[in-house]
Structures are given as C-alpha cells and as structure tokens.
Design a protein around this motif. Structure first.
Motif, short mmCIF file in Angstrom:
data_model
loop_
_atom_site.label_atom_id
_atom_site.label_comp_id
_atom_site.label_asym_id
_atom_site.label_seq_id
_atom_site.Cartn_x
_atom_site.Cartn_y
_atom_site.Cartn_z
N LEU A 303 0.83 -1.03 0.04
CA LEU A 303 0.31 -0.33 0.25
C LEU A 303 1.21 1.28 0.09
O LEU A 303 0.38 2.32 -0.70
CB LEU A 303 -1.37 -0.03 1.19
N PHE A 304 1.38 1.12 0.60
CA PHE A 304 2.93 2.45 0.90
C PHE A 304 3.85 3.00 0.35
O PHE A 304 4.49 3.87 0.21
CB PHE A 304 3.15 3.09 2.49
N GLY A 305 4.26 1.66 -0.19
CA GLY A 305 5.47 1.50 -0.91
C GLY A 305 6.34 1.53 0.40
O GLY A 305 7.15 0.38 0.17
N SER A 306 7.02 2.92 0.81
CA SER A 306 7.81 3.23 1.77
C SER A 306 7.33 3.02 2.97
O SER A 306 6.61 3.75 3.04
CB SER A 306 9.02 3.59 1.33
N LEU A 307 7.82 2.34 4.28
CA LEU A 307 7.02 2.88 5.49
C LEU A 307 7.93 4.09 5.94
O LEU A 307 8.07 4.17 7.46
CB LEU A 307 7.26 1.97 6.16
N GLN A 308 9.39 4.65 5.82
CA GLN A 308 10.14 5.48 6.23
C GLN A 308 9.63 6.32 6.67
O GLN A 308 9.38 7.37 5.97
CB GLN A 308 11.66 5.48 5.09
N GLY A 309 9.66 6.95 7.97
CA GLY A 309 9.43 8.18 8.34
C GLY A 309 7.65 7.56 8.76
O GLY A 309 6.92 8.68 8.75
N LYS A 310 6.96 6.53 8.61
CA LYS A 310 5.73 6.66 8.50
C LYS A 310 5.60 6.15 10.32
O LYS A 310 6.01 5.67 10.71
CB LYS A 310 4.71 5.21 8.03
N ARG A 311 4.35 7.17 10.75
CA ARG A 311 4.17 7.27 12.08
C ARG A 311 3.07 5.93 12.17
O ARG A 311 1.79 5.76 12.22
CB ARG A 311 2.82 8.28 12.27
N VAL A 312 3.65 4.78 13.05
CA VAL A 312 2.74 3.57 12.80
C VAL A 312 2.55 3.22 14.23
O VAL A 312 3.34 3.34 15.15
CB VAL A 312 3.14 2.09 12.19
N ALA A 313 1.36 2.87 14.52
CA ALA A 313 1.27 1.96 16.20
C ALA A 313 0.60 0.62 16.37
O ALA A 313 0.15 -0.43 15.06
CB ALA A 313 -0.17 2.73 15.89
N VAL A 314 1.50 -0.87 16.59
CA VAL A 314 1.27 -1.87 16.79
C VAL A 314 0.41 -1.98 18.54
O VAL A 314 0.78 -1.92 19.22
CB VAL A 314 2.91 -2.03 17.00
N LEU A 315 -0.94 -2.67 17.74
CA LEU A 315 -1.54 -2.40 19.44
C LEU A 315 -1.51 -4.41 19.06
O LEU A 315 -2.16 -5.15 18.74
CB LEU A 315 -3.31 -1.86 18.98
#
Ligand SMILES: NC(=O)c1ccc[n+]([C@@H]2O[C@H](COP(=O)([O-])OP(=O)(O)OC[C@H]3O[C@@H](n4cnc5c(N)ncnc54)[C@H](O)[C@@H]3O)[C@@H](O)[C@H]2O)c1
Length: 444
Positions: A303-315
C-alpha cells in the motif's frame, strides 16, 4: 504428602500453587533468586489471571513455600516435579540444559527413594535418559522412578485449565510410580490416561503439532479466500459446525507464536530427522506459519511503497490476549521489520509493555492506552485480540489518526462496521474495505 516443584515459570508456578490449593504441602525451587524473593512475599512475577490471589492464600495458610536452595526443596519431598524451560536451540532442537542442571541438583540432594515427574516438554527418550543420569549420581541403595506428566495448560487460563484439564497424561514404565502420580491428581477429578513413557512424551508433541497444523491450515484457506473473494469467517464457521472438525483453532490470523507451538513443532521436526523420517506435513506447517507472520507487513508495503518515517501504531504485542508472554509473538517480528524500514513506532499492550521494552528499549514509544498509541498515526497494526482492542470504539480511529488505515491480524472487527466507521481496513481472509479512496489519496 510433600511435593517439590523445580522451576517457577508459567507451568511450575501454576502447578505448585494448584497442588497447594488441593491441600498438599508444596515447596517450589527456582535458580532465579529475585523470583523466589518476590514469590515468598506473595508477588507474582508473571501475569496469569487468578494466580496471585491463590498464591497469597496458600502462602498465608502455610501450605506453599519458596526456596532458592534445591536441597530444601528435595529434603522431604515424596514427589519432585520438574517444570524448567526447554527452549529452542539454534538448530531447532530442544535445549535440555536447564533440565540437565535441575536433574543434577536433584541427584545431589536426594537422600531417600524418589519419584521424579517431568512436566517440561521433552523429546521422546528424555525421561529414560534422566533416569539413567540420576541412577549414576544417587547412592546405590536408593531407588528412583521417572514419570512423564506433560503439561497442556494455556497461558492466560492456566489455573482454569489445571482444574478443568481435558486429560492428565501420565507415562510410566514403573507402573507403581505411575499409579502413585495418578493418585496425586485424584482430587482434581479429571480423566487420567496412563501410558508408557515414550508415548506420553509423544502425546505432548503430537497434540501441539496437530493444533499448529489446524492453525496453518485455516491460514492457508484464509489466503485462498483473499484470492477467490470468499470470506474466511463464513468458511471457518461452516467447517467448524461439523463435529468431526470442531470450531476451535479455526480462527485465521497472523500466525501462531508463544513459548510452545513454534519451538515444539521445530523440536518434533528435529526428532523426525534423528529417526530419518520425513514428516512432510510438519515441515509445511512451520513454513506456512513463518510466511503468515509477514502477511500484514507485506500488505502495508504494497500500500505505502516505503514505510520510512511513517507513524505506525502496533496494538497488542503478546502472542495472545491475557498473557504478558511475547516469546515468538508475531508482533515482535512485525516490529523488527518495521524498524528495518525506519518507521516511527508506538506500541500498546495491556500487559506486555515491560517485556517489550526489555527487548526494544528506546526504539519504540510505549503508550499507556490505545488512544495515545494511535494518535497521529498513518497506520495501525492489530496483532493481539485483547478486549481493550476488540471493544475499542471504531469511531476513534478516524478521529485520532492522520489517516485511518488499519491492518488487522486478528479479524477483530466486522467488515460492515469498519466500512461505516470510514476505516481503510485490511484483515485476514476477508475483502479489504474502503481501499480505493485511500489509494487515490496516497498517490496524490
Ligand atoms: N508456557 C506454557 O504455556 C506451557 C504449556 C505447556 C507446557 N510447557 C512446557 O513447560 C516447560 C516450562 O515452561 P514455562 O513456560 O513454565 O517456562 P518459563 O521459562 O516460564 O519458566 C521456567 C523456569 O525454570 C527456572 N529454571 C531454569 N533452570 C532451573 C533449574 N535448574 N532449577 C530450577 N529452576 C530452573 C527458570 O528460572 C524459570 O523460572 C517447558 O518445557 C514448556 O515447553 C509450557
């Protein structure tokens, strides 16, 4: 009747406390001095519902003791249970180092005939080896029997499982010792199956491998659902209503983890190698699971291509709800992959944060609740079906996140409610929801 328990982890502590609850005098020994100090003061070092209350009660009533001296534990014991860890060696085989150390200290302390009961999960042949090991150490006039009594409790419901076990497996070549251990369990009123030692050892591995197979099988069907447009929830429900199949362990998800299935399937595979037997299904089960653990990460990358610098939350980090155990948890693998992508990660778990922080330290932000974790996030990964997550108000995702993109590895929410809440929602074995608008906005 005096019982000693070696090892006060999830299995040993629950076993010791439950035997004390049944009226036996129990002395637990562990090489971890801090654990023994905490337990002697009534503080439970692991999260296990109902355990701390039962621990405190039995300490107060004088039936339960903790010691860091193995000799103290063995001195009066009629039965010595071994419940130390048998983790995985690098090559996948079971590491029996803790067991051997426990056996050596029991051997040194035994000053009367003894029944040693092995609860730890150990490869076929280990009980026999332990008996020989003990016979070589103890004075020749003493008689020792080694009885296999594998454990089947599940973390998070350890107490309940002990009092309501489907079966108690007792493997003994010395029938008198086997019957004596069966008698010890009589107050629990559960079905007992008595076998030879090797069969008992294999029952444990076969049971775990079978359950792991069921999980990998339904995960394969879920992946097929994604290709064909079928819905895994309906497929699993339709399958599970057949009594020959049964509905348990048919929840598709992000793969099995924890301290048992991954290591026990690999140890069984190692055992088959030793006997030069090619156990094809087992190899596939292990391979399918390791691929499944990467599913959400791959979906996010797509979906994103790169996840670099993306704010992600793991629940949810624990390998399942109601435990703080993160051993082999799929979330740990996901976090490692996300860190490799240089994503900016916040995590929330109702019980496991301490253990996660021991592992990842300052590389992650540890949130106190789901609200704080998801605030400003570009994407959320759901990895454990804790009630705090399954019952979370879906309206809060769009409210708090930068964009409400959810990757749900445990199928916590209905597709319709996700759609109505305006989530872009990816789950396992079900169609993705509200994807087109998100794709358009990500391209912009
Ligand atoms: N955790 C589960 O859900 C579960 C379920 C069924 C079977 N089992 C099996 O039971 C065994 C124990 O698992 P666990 O999860 O309780 O392990 P654990 O890692 O939680 O606990 C093991 C304990 O043994 C102690 N120990 C190590 N060496 C020792 C020694 N020489 N003497 C005394 N204590 C020692 C450790 O300090 C630790 O407290 C394993 O073989 C496991 O495969 C675990």
């Amino acid at each position: 009747m005096e019982i000693a328990v070696f090892g006060t982890g999830y299995v040993g502590l629950v076993t010791g406390v439950c035997f004390a609850e049944m009226g036996y005098n129990v002395t637990c020994f562990d090489i971890d001095g801090d654990k023994i100090t905490a337990l002697s003061e009534g503080n439970c070092p692991i999260y296990e519902p109902g355990l701390e209350e039962m621990l405190k009660r039995n300490l107060a009533e004088g039936r339960l003791y903790f010691t860091n001296e193995s000799t103290n534990a063995c001195r009066k014991a009629d039965y010595i249970f071994i419940a130390v860890g048998t983790p995985e060696n690098e090559d996948g085989s079971a590491n029996l180092g803790y067991l051997d150390a426990a056996v050596a200290s029991i051997g040194k302390s035994l000053d009367r005939d003894g029944v040693i009961v092995i609860k730890s999960t150990v490869p076929v042949g280990t009980n026999e080896r332990v008996r020989k090991q003990l016979e070589a150490i103890i004075p020749s006039e003493l008689r020792v029997s080694v009885v296999s009594n594998p454990e089947f409790l599940r973390e998070g419901s350890g107490i309940l499982d002990t009092f309501h076990a489907d079966r108690i497996v007792i493997g003994a070549d010395d029938h008198e010792a086997g019957r004596a251990v069966a008698k010890l369990y009589e107050p629990f009123g559960r079905p007992v199956i008595q076998t030879d030692v090797r069969s008992a050892e294999l029952i444990k591995y076969a049971s775990n491998a079978f359950l792991a197979t069921k999980i990998s099988f339904i995960n394969e069907i879920a992946n097929l659902c994604e290709h064909t447009g079928a819905n895994i929830e309906d497929v699993a429900k339709g399958m599970g209503m057949d009594h020959r199949i049964g509905s348990q362990f048919l929840n598709a998800g992000i793969g099995y983890g924890g301290s048992c299935f991954p290591k026990d399937t690999k140890a069984l595979e190692k055992l088959t190698e030793y006997y030069d037997y090619d156990f094809k299904i087992l190899r596939s089960v292990i391979e399918v699971n390791s691929r499944q653990k990467q599913q959400l990460f791959h979906k996010a990358k797509e979906l994103f291509g790169s996840l670099q610098g993306k704010r992600v939350a793991v629940l949810g980090i624990a390998f399942k709800p109601h435990t703080d155990d993160i051993r082999e948890a799929p979330a740990v693998e996901l976090i490692t992959s996300l860190l490799g992508e240089q994503a900016d990660i916040s995590v929330y778990d109702p019980a496991a944060s301490g253990k996660v922080s021991d592992l990842f330290g300052s590389k992650l932000y540890y949130a106190e609740n789901a609200d704080t974790a998801i605030k400003g996030a570009d994407a959320v990964f759901i990895m454990t079906e804790w009630p705090q997550i399954t019952e979370y108000d879906l309206g809060r995702y769009p409210l708090l996140m930068r964009q409400p993109i959810i990757f749900d590895g445990r199928n916590c929410y209905g597709l319709e409610e996700a759609e109505t809440a305006g989530l872009t929602y990816f789950s396992i074995g079900r169609k993705a929801v509200n994807v087109h608008d998100t794709l358009k906005s990500l391209k912009r």
